[in-house]
Design a protein around this motif. Structure first.
Motif, short mmCIF file in Angstrom:
data_model
loop_
_atom_site.label_atom_id
_atom_site.label_comp_id
_atom_site.label_asym_id
_atom_site.label_seq_id
_atom_site.Cartn_x
_atom_site.Cartn_y
_atom_site.Cartn_z
N ALA A 17 0.83 -1.20 0.00
CA ALA A 17 0.00 0.00 0.00
C ALA A 17 0.87 1.26 0.00
N ARG A 18 1.90 1.24 0.81
CA ARG A 18 2.81 2.40 0.87
C ARG A 18 3.54 2.62 -0.45
N LEU A 19 3.97 1.53 -1.08
CA LEU A 19 4.62 1.64 -2.39
C LEU A 19 3.68 2.23 -3.44
N GLU A 20 2.43 1.84 -3.39
CA GLU A 20 1.44 2.42 -4.31
C GLU A 20 1.31 3.93 -4.09
N GLU A 21 1.25 4.34 -2.83
CA GLU A 21 1.17 5.77 -2.50
C GLU A 21 2.39 6.52 -3.03
N ILE A 22 3.55 5.92 -2.87
CA ILE A 22 4.79 6.54 -3.33
C ILE A 22 4.80 6.66 -4.85
N GLU A 23 4.30 5.63 -5.54
CA GLU A 23 4.24 5.68 -7.00
C GLU A 23 3.32 6.79 -7.48
N VAL A 24 2.18 6.96 -6.82
CA VAL A 24 1.25 8.04 -7.18
C VAL A 24 1.91 9.39 -6.95
#
Length: 66
Positions: A17-24
């Protein structure tokens, strides 16, 4: 033993989930960066000076139709 595996799965889900946030966030920052680069290209005085200092070709007035 099972509780450790479940805990690790939960941590893995948090990381995903954190990686997804970082990608966004990274995509948004890349977009902002592109906007800054565009504005700098338009307003950079050094760029305009380079354009003005280019050697210009001579115009042969005999070949220009009037």
């Amino acid at each position: 033993m099972v509780s450790i595996v479940e805990e690790l799965k939960g941590k893995l889900a948090e990381l995903d989930a954190r990686l997804e946030e970082i990608e966004v966030e990274a995509l948004a920052l890349e977009s902002q960066k592109a906007a800054f680069v565009t504005v700098i290209k338009v307003f950079d005085p050094a760029r305009h000076l380079r354009l003005l200092s280019r050697p210009r070709g001579r115009i042969d007035l005999h070949l220009v139709a009037v």
